[in-house]
Design an enzyme around this catalytic site. Structure first.
Site: not given
Length: 194
Positions: A75-76
């Site tokens: 989730n970057c």
């Protein structure tokens, strides 16, 4: 007297010829020592595959290969690099490049459940290069692989740091998250190692 002389000769012979068991132990010890001397310290670990109970002996699997070790996160802002990393792997795997992905929650951007991490990697981005279980990559609890990388360069400052490790494990180059997998900078370094 003849029997006693024969007994002494056989006893003397038995003492000078090592037993089969002793020779086998010596051979095993030599093989282990040889593996340790040839296999770089960074690979002398067993690591569990992502969302699996299977462990990989890194020496057996990747010794003699040029490695690109990447700490990843699901989730970057850099997560889309998975696509370019997979393309890089497909382009250079036959020349000896292996990409090793280590999901990490050190920067609080990894899924809590490994099955969700696996979905991001394998389903969303089609990753086929080796991915391993969620791993600590910084600080006192860092996995020994990342401790070794830190000793040779520095710990990752963020997700998707890339470490290019030569096939003998002696040379390590570090690339920041901002260095794209298909960038000239990284491709030039990889080609020099292959």
């Amino acid at each position: 007297m003849l029997k006693y002389g024969l007994f002494l000769a056989l006893t003397s012979l038995a003492m000078t010829v090592p037993s089969v068991s002793a020779r086998a132990n010596d051979a095993t010890t030599a093989a282990v020592a040889d593996k340790d001397s040839v296999c770089p310290a960074i690979l002398q670990h067993k690591v569990r595959k992502l969302h699996s109970s299977e462990e990989i002996d890194l020496c057996e699997a990747y010794q003699g290969k040029t490695l690109l070790i990447v700490n990843t996160a699901s989730n970057c802002g850099f997560t889309p690099q998975f696509k370019a990393l997979e393309a890089l792997y497909q382009d250079y795997k036959d020349q000896g490049l292996v990409i090793l992905g280590f999901p990490s929650d050190n920067f609080f951007q990894e899924e809590d459940d490994e099955k969700d991490t696996a979905k991001v990697c394998f389903v969303n981005y089609g990753v086929t290069f080796p991915m391993f279980a969620t791993t600590e990559v910084r600080g006192d609890d860092a996995h020994p692989i990342f401790q070794e990388l830190e000793q040779k360069t520095a710990a990752p400052y963020w997700n998707f740091y890339k470490y290019l490790v030569s096939s003998d494990g002696q040379s390590v180059q570090r690339f920041s998250s901002k260095v794209e997998p298909q960038s000239d900078e990284l491709l030039t370094a990889i080609k020099k190692q292959l």
